[in-house]
Design a protein around this motif. Structure first.
Motif, PDB file in Angstrom:
ATOM      1  N   GLN A 136       0.833  -1.204   0.000  1.00  0.00           N
ATOM      2  CA  GLN A 136       0.000   0.000   0.000  1.00  0.00           C
ATOM      3  C   GLN A 136       0.864   1.248   0.000  1.00  0.00           C
ATOM      4  O   GLN A 136       0.556   2.232  -0.662  1.00  0.00           O
ATOM      5  CB  GLN A 136      -0.952   0.012   1.201  1.00  0.00           C
ATOM      6  CG  GLN A 136      -1.818   1.256   1.262  1.00  0.00           C
ATOM      7  CD  GLN A 136      -2.646   1.493   0.008  1.00  0.00           C
ATOM      8  OE1 GLN A 136      -3.286   0.578  -0.491  1.00  0.00           O
ATOM      9  NE2 GLN A 136      -2.627   2.701  -0.522  1.00  0.00           N
ATOM     10  N   GLU A 137       1.978   1.193   0.710  1.00  0.00           N
ATOM     11  CA  GLU A 137       2.844   2.369   0.764  1.00  0.00           C
ATOM     12  C   GLU A 137       3.480   2.668  -0.581  1.00  0.00           C
ATOM     13  O   GLU A 137       3.623   3.827  -0.957  1.00  0.00           O
ATOM     14  CB  GLU A 137       3.912   2.198   1.852  1.00  0.00           C
ATOM     15  CG  GLU A 137       4.700   3.455   2.096  1.00  0.00           C
ATOM     16  CD  GLU A 137       3.858   4.702   2.329  1.00  0.00           C
ATOM     17  OE1 GLU A 137       4.317   5.794   1.960  1.00  0.00           O
ATOM     18  OE2 GLU A 137       2.733   4.608   2.863  1.00  0.00           O
ATOM     19  N   TRP A 138       3.839   1.636  -1.350  1.00  0.00           N
ATOM     20  CA  TRP A 138       4.360   1.893  -2.700  1.00  0.00           C
ATOM     21  C   TRP A 138       3.296   2.565  -3.560  1.00  0.00           C
ATOM     22  O   TRP A 138       3.601   3.474  -4.343  1.00  0.00           O
ATOM     23  CB  TRP A 138       4.858   0.606  -3.359  1.00  0.00           C
ATOM     24  CG  TRP A 138       6.257   0.253  -2.944  1.00  0.00           C
ATOM     25  CD1 TRP A 138       6.636  -0.826  -2.205  1.00  0.00           C
ATOM     26  CD2 TRP A 138       7.451   0.987  -3.226  1.00  0.00           C
ATOM     27  NE1 TRP A 138       7.996  -0.793  -2.006  1.00  0.00           N
ATOM     28  CE2 TRP A 138       8.527   0.294  -2.626  1.00  0.00           C
ATOM     29  CE3 TRP A 138       7.727   2.164  -3.930  1.00  0.00           C
ATOM     30  CZ2 TRP A 138       9.855   0.722  -2.708  1.00  0.00           C
ATOM     31  CZ3 TRP A 138       9.053   2.592  -4.011  1.00  0.00           C
ATOM     32  CH2 TRP A 138      10.087   1.892  -3.417  1.00  0.00           C
ATOM     33  N   GLU A 139       2.041   2.146  -3.417  1.00  0.00           N
ATOM     34  CA  GLU A 139       0.971   2.775  -4.199  1.00  0.00           C
ATOM     35  C   GLU A 139       0.742   4.220  -3.755  1.00  0.00           C
ATOM     36  O   GLU A 139       0.510   5.101  -4.577  1.00  0.00           O
ATOM     37  CB  GLU A 139      -0.321   1.954  -4.132  1.00  0.00           C
ATOM     38  CG  GLU A 139      -0.256   0.700  -4.964  1.00  0.00           C
ATOM     39  CD  GLU A 139       0.238   0.962  -6.399  1.00  0.00           C
ATOM     40  OE1 GLU A 139      -0.326   1.831  -7.095  1.00  0.00           O
ATOM     41  OE2 GLU A 139       1.208   0.303  -6.820  1.00  0.00           O
ATOM     42  N   THR A 140       0.812   4.460  -2.459  1.00  0.00           N
ATOM     43  CA  THR A 140       0.682   5.835  -1.956  1.00  0.00           C
ATOM     44  C   THR A 140       1.847   6.689  -2.455  1.00  0.00           C
ATOM     45  O   THR A 140       1.648   7.842  -2.854  1.00  0.00           O
ATOM     46  CB  THR A 140       0.610   5.843  -0.421  1.00  0.00           C
ATOM     47  OG1 THR A 140      -0.511   5.051  -0.012  1.00  0.00           O
ATOM     48  CG2 THR A 140       0.466   7.255   0.119  1.00  0.00           C
ATOM     49  N   THR A 141       3.041   6.131  -2.452  1.00  0.00           N
ATOM     50  CA  THR A 141       4.210   6.848  -2.974  1.00  0.00           C
ATOM     51  C   THR A 141       3.985   7.206  -4.442  1.00  0.00           C
ATOM     52  O   THR A 141       4.273   8.329  -4.876  1.00  0.00           O
ATOM     53  CB  THR A 141       5.484   5.997  -2.791  1.00  0.00           C
ATOM     54  OG1 THR A 141       5.686   5.788  -1.385  1.00  0.00           O
ATOM     55  CG2 THR A 141       6.702   6.666  -3.399  1.00  0.00           C
ATOM     56  N   ARG A 142       3.449   6.262  -5.217  1.00  0.00           N
ATOM     57  CA  ARG A 142       3.150   6.521  -6.634  1.00  0.00           C
ATOM     58  C   ARG A 142       2.139   7.677  -6.767  1.00  0.00           C
ATOM     59  O   ARG A 142       2.309   8.567  -7.598  1.00  0.00           O
ATOM     60  CB  ARG A 142       2.576   5.254  -7.277  1.00  0.00           C
ATOM     61  CG  ARG A 142       2.202   5.402  -8.736  1.00  0.00           C
ATOM     62  CD  ARG A 142       1.466   4.174  -9.274  1.00  0.00           C
ATOM     63  NE  ARG A 142       2.101   2.917  -8.934  1.00  0.00           N
ATOM     64  CZ  ARG A 142       3.135   2.390  -9.590  1.00  0.00           C
ATOM     65  NH1 ARG A 142       3.633   3.015 -10.648  1.00  0.00           N
ATOM     66  NH2 ARG A 142       3.648   1.232  -9.209  1.00  0.00           N
ATOM     67  N   GLU A 143       1.096   7.667  -5.962  1.00  0.00           N
ATOM     68  CA  GLU A 143       0.076   8.729  -6.011  1.00  0.00           C
ATOM     69  C   GLU A 143       0.679  10.089  -5.660  1.00  0.00           C
ATOM     70  O   GLU A 143       0.375  11.106  -6.308  1.00  0.00           O
ATOM     71  CB  GLU A 143      -1.074   8.393  -5.058  1.00  0.00           C
ATOM     72  CG  GLU A 143      -1.889   7.199  -5.491  1.00  0.00           C
ATOM     73  CD  GLU A 143      -2.769   6.636  -4.388  1.00  0.00           C
ATOM     74  OE1 GLU A 143      -2.852   7.263  -3.288  1.00  0.00           O
ATOM     75  OE2 GLU A 143      -3.387   5.574  -4.602  1.00  0.00           O
ATOM     76  N   GLU A 144       1.524  10.103  -4.637  1.00  0.00           N
ATOM     77  CA  GLU A 144       2.166  11.364  -4.243  1.00  0.00           C
ATOM     78  C   GLU A 144       3.114  11.849  -5.334  1.00  0.00           C
ATOM     79  O   GLU A 144       3.173  13.044  -5.632  1.00  0.00           O
ATOM     80  CB  GLU A 144       2.899  11.190  -2.902  1.00  0.00           C
ATOM     81  CG  GLU A 144       1.977  10.916  -1.731  1.00  0.00           C
ATOM     82  CD  GLU A 144       1.029  12.054  -1.412  1.00  0.00           C
ATOM     83  OE1 GLU A 144       1.406  13.231  -1.567  1.00  0.00           O
ATOM     84  OE2 GLU A 144      -0.107  11.769  -0.979  1.00  0.00           O
ATOM     85  N   LEU A 145       3.852  10.928  -5.940  1.00  0.00           N
ATOM     86  CA  LEU A 145       4.737  11.289  -7.046  1.00  0.00           C
ATOM     87  C   LEU A 145       3.945  11.892  -8.195  1.00  0.00           C
ATOM     88  O   LEU A 145       4.352  12.909  -8.778  1.00  0.00           O
ATOM     89  CB  LEU A 145       5.510  10.055  -7.530  1.00  0.00           C
ATOM     90  CG  LEU A 145       6.408  10.274  -8.750  1.00  0.00           C
ATOM     91  CD1 LEU A 145       7.548  11.233  -8.420  1.00  0.00           C
ATOM     92  CD2 LEU A 145       6.943   8.934  -9.245  1.00  0.00           C
TER      93      LEU A 145
END
Length: 170
Positions: A136-145
């Motif tokens: 989930q954190e990788w997906e959140t990182t992608r969204e923030e990027l």
């Protein structure tokens, strides 16, 4: 010429690499040129960011300063984090400690679209994200990027328009 046309505005690979440090993202964005308008550029960002592999995300993270860092060589990052610097010493210390804990836990830089967020709001978001799974954190990182890229693309298009580019927008 190694540049792409965006409604009459030329975006080259160097300019795109200042938006996002992922070579894959730069290649995809450049390959999509020419773009009809700002909306098309932002849609292309959404798609290119969604396609990033984990390794591509790691590459992209190399283009960002650590949240709460006192100084770095990233003018865009300094501007994006300007409101965080206004936090009190206790909040900034907690934020720095939280970022270090995040990096130990997840093994990568904590990325958040800091534009317009204060230190306290960023600290709360960091603490929430420390409770998520690695996936989930990788997906959140992608969204923030993706959000950060969009802000940087907007700034790039404004700069090109101000410099007399033909395809800018107001």
């Amino acid at each position: 010429m190694t540049a792409g046309n965006v409604g009459g505005v030329w975006l080259d690979r160097y300019a795109l690499s200042r938006v996002c440090a992922s070579p894959y993202w730069v290649t995809v964005m450049y390959a999509g040129c020419p773009y009809a308008d700002r909306s098309a550029v932002l849609l292309a960002n959404d798609r290119a960011t969604a396609e990033l592999s984990r390794d591509d995300l790691v590459d992209a993270l190399h283009g960002h300063a650590r949240i709460g860092a006192r100084s770095h060589d990233d003018p865009a990052g300094r501007a994006e984090q300007a409101t965080i610097a206004d936090g009190g010493p206790e909040v900034l210390a907690a934020l720095r400690a939280g970022v270090a804990a995040y990096e130990r836990h997840f093994g990568h830089l904590f990325l958040i679209c800091a534009a317009g967020r204060g230190a306290t709001e960023t600290l709360h978001a960091l603490r929430r994200r420390l409770t998520t799974s690695a996936e989930q954190e990788w997906e959140t990182t992608r969204e923030e990027l993706c959000r950060i890229n969009a802000l940087r693309l907007d700034a790039l298009l404004r700069d090109v328009a101000a410099a007399g580019g033909r395809g800018g927008y107001a």
